[in-house]
Design a protein around this motif. Structure first.
Motif, short mmCIF file in Angstrom:
data_model
loop_
_atom_site.label_atom_id
_atom_site.label_comp_id
_atom_site.label_asym_id
_atom_site.label_seq_id
_atom_site.Cartn_x
_atom_site.Cartn_y
_atom_site.Cartn_z
N UNK A 72 36.36 49.39 -25.43
CA UNK A 72 36.56 49.97 -23.86
C UNK A 72 37.69 48.61 -23.43
N UNK A 73 37.11 47.44 -23.47
CA UNK A 73 37.95 46.40 -22.86
C UNK A 73 39.37 46.15 -23.84
N UNK A 74 39.47 46.29 -24.96
CA UNK A 74 40.44 46.47 -25.78
C UNK A 74 41.44 47.27 -25.31
N UNK A 75 41.05 48.70 -24.98
CA UNK A 75 41.99 49.46 -24.15
C UNK A 75 42.68 49.24 -23.14
N UNK A 82 51.10 46.57 -21.35
CA UNK A 82 51.96 47.42 -21.41
C UNK A 82 52.34 47.85 -19.81
N UNK A 83 53.64 47.91 -19.41
CA UNK A 83 53.95 48.06 -18.13
C UNK A 83 53.82 49.49 -17.87
N UNK A 84 53.26 49.83 -16.78
CA UNK A 84 53.14 51.10 -16.18
C UNK A 84 52.11 52.01 -17.15
N UNK A 85 51.38 51.22 -17.83
CA UNK A 85 50.28 52.01 -18.50
C UNK A 85 49.09 52.13 -17.76
N UNK A 86 48.28 53.23 -17.98
CA UNK A 86 47.11 53.53 -17.47
C UNK A 86 45.98 53.32 -18.68
N UNK A 87 44.78 53.44 -18.13
CA UNK A 87 43.62 53.49 -19.23
C UNK A 87 43.94 54.62 -20.13
N UNK A 91 44.74 54.19 -24.03
CA UNK A 91 43.81 54.73 -25.30
C UNK A 91 44.83 55.44 -26.23
N UNK A 92 45.56 56.26 -25.93
CA UNK A 92 46.57 57.06 -26.58
C UNK A 92 47.42 56.06 -27.53
N UNK A 93 47.79 55.07 -26.90
CA UNK A 93 48.80 53.94 -27.49
C UNK A 93 47.68 53.42 -28.46
N UNK A 94 46.58 53.16 -28.27
CA UNK A 94 45.81 52.33 -29.32
C UNK A 94 45.21 53.05 -30.47
N UNK A 95 45.03 54.43 -30.24
CA UNK A 95 44.91 55.39 -31.18
C UNK A 95 45.99 55.53 -32.25
N UNK A 96 47.35 55.99 -31.45
CA UNK A 96 48.38 55.89 -32.01
C UNK A 96 48.76 54.95 -33.18
N UNK A 97 48.55 53.43 -32.79
CA UNK A 97 48.79 52.39 -33.53
C UNK A 97 47.83 52.03 -34.51
N UNK A 98 46.68 52.25 -34.04
CA UNK A 98 45.47 51.85 -34.99
C UNK A 98 45.22 53.07 -36.19
N UNK A 99 45.41 54.13 -35.92
CA UNK A 99 45.33 55.28 -37.11
C UNK A 99 46.22 54.85 -37.89
N UNK A 100 47.73 54.77 -37.42
CA UNK A 100 48.57 54.06 -38.34
C UNK A 100 48.35 53.09 -39.40
N UNK A 101 47.79 52.09 -38.48
CA UNK A 101 47.24 50.84 -39.34
C UNK A 101 46.21 51.10 -40.46
N UNK A 102 45.12 52.24 -39.92
CA UNK A 102 44.23 52.62 -41.03
C UNK A 102 44.71 53.17 -42.09
N UNK A 103 45.71 53.97 -41.86
CA UNK A 103 46.31 54.56 -43.13
C UNK A 103 47.15 53.73 -43.89
#
Length: 131
Positions: A72-75, A82-87, A91-103
């Motif tokens: 939660x705190x990572x998100x 990230x300018x203009x980001x909300x939680x 969460x979307x940003x983290x998921x998009x980046x980390x799922x690609x990292x996982x692959x």
């Protein structure tokens, strides 16, 4: 073998449904900078070796974190960078980046990565682990 930068960012862009590659890149840079603070030693080096070079450098020279952040705190930290980001968008940003990292990492390395992270990160990587 490291994934080419364009291919990596295309995956992030697609998963994050970003309008531009620049948006995908900004999210990826922040997420990797935060992730790098949580990984040490051989695991961090192995992951870096599989990432495009400029992203590998971000992972290896991370934003310093005084303590491991819960998912939660990572998100929340991602949102702060990230300018203009909300939680929600973070969460979307983290998921998009980390799922690609996982692959990119593959299952064996991902298991090692998750051992260095607080509980719950498997969900951020899009790889829920059986309990």
């Amino acid at each position: 073998m490291a994934l080419r930068r364009e291919a990596f960012l295309d995956h992030v862009k697609e998963r994050g449904e970003y309008g531009t590659v620049e948006e995908a890149e900004r999210a990826t840079r922040v997420v990797l900078a935060l992730l790098g603070a949580h990984l040490v030693g051989e695991v961090r080096a192995q992951l870096a070796a599989r990432l495009p070079e400029d992203f590998a450098l971000i992972l290896l020279n991370p934003l310093q974190s005084a303590e491991p952040l819960s998912p939660e705190r990572f998100v929340r930290a991602t949102a702060a960078w990230i300018e203009g980001a909300t939680e929600q968008t973070a969460a979307w940003d983290v998921s998009a980046a980390l799922s690609t990292v996982a692959d990119t990492a593959g299952d064996d390395l991902l298991k090692e990565i998750l051992l260095q992270l607080p509980a719950g990160y498997d969900l951020l990587f899009g790889r829920p682990q059986p309990i």
